[in-house]
Design a protein around this motif. Structure first.
Motif: not given
Ligand code: ATP
Ligand code: MG
Length: 250
Positions: A100-106
């Protein structure tokens, strides 16, 4: 359309302050596209402040800051500037998984998707988002940790997650604030290799660091900052003893 015949980042006569505390004075710089620039300076020199100006957390008092020869805000909105914060600036107790943290990059790029898609459950989001997230997790060797809460990671793993979040954005410019601080040697090699690959694929890498050996090995140019620009040039010219002594004095 991004022009290829101009610097990635350019500043002229830039001044920055927090409240009435001046930090950066008359900073002018030009960072070429597709190259790796290392920003080096002592604690409190204003390195993170320069990034704060680029990501829009701080407004310059005076001066001009341009990205691809256009106003920086335009490229920020278009998702062309990815940012990896110093680890200390994150709230690691927040209950959110690695994925989810990496997803916030999108999220910035998802704003450009049609509204109907954004209202659908995650599995119907545009496949490019999930592909970018998976590739970023894989690049930093964190796929196996995707479901873990970020609070349960080691220091080096946290850095790799922050890097993955920046990679997931697939931005033209990568701003990295001390990505090597406090990481062990295997994580350091992994991070440097990932960034080297990004640079080879044409991205502009701008990295704040205190690590001189990796700067000598990887950086195309070095910017020395201590509230003013002390020097800019090749690693060989900037990292000699005389320049480093001038940098310490400010
Ligand atoms: N949000 C803020 N509010 C007030 N002062 C700040 C803020 N952020 C930074 N400063 C001050 O501005 C100066 C420059 O800080 P900055 O974080 O840019 O330094 P830095 O070069 O990144 O240092 P470090 O190597 O320790 O990360 C310091 O004196 C710092 O205390
Ligand atoms: Mg800093």
């Amino acid at each position: 359309m991004i022009r290829s015949d101009c610097p990635a980042i350019e500043a002229r006569g830039l001044y920055a302050a927090y409240q009435d505390q001046p930090v950066l004075s008359d900073v002018s710089l030009s960072l070429p596209q597709g190259e790796w620039t290392a920003i080096i300076g002592p604690n409190g020199a204003g390195k993170s402040t320069l990034f704060n100006l680029l990501i829009g957390n701080l407004v310059p008092l005076r001066g001009e800051l341009r990205v691809f020869n256009e106003p920086v805000a335009l490229h920020r909105r278009a998702g062309h500037i990815a940012y990896m914060a110093q680890r200390e600036n994150m709230e690691w107790d927040f209950p959110i998984s690695v994925r989810e943290t990496v997803m916030t990059g999108r999220f910035g790029l998802m704003r450009a998707d049609p509204l109907w898609r954004r209202l659908l459950p995650r599995r119907w989001w545009h496949p490019s988002h999930m592909a970018a997230i998976d590739a970023a997790l894989e690049a930093v060797d964190m796929t196996a940790f995707a479901k873990r809460p970020i609070g349960a990671l080691s220091g080096g793993q946290k850095k790799r997650v922050l890097l993955a979040r920046a990679l997931a954005q697939q931005a033209r410019i990568l701003l990295l604030d001390e990505p090597l601080a406090g990481v062990d040697s295997p994580s350091e090699s992994l991070i440097l290799d990932v960034l080297d690959r990004e640079r080879q694929s044409g991205r502009t890498v701008v990295m704040v660091t205190h690590d001189l050996p990796s700067t000598r090995r990887y950086a195309d140019q070095v910017l020395l900052i201590n509230r003013v620009v002390v020097g800019a040039g090749s690693p060989a010219d900037m990292l000699d003893n005389a320049m480093l002594a001038r940098l310490a004095l400010g």
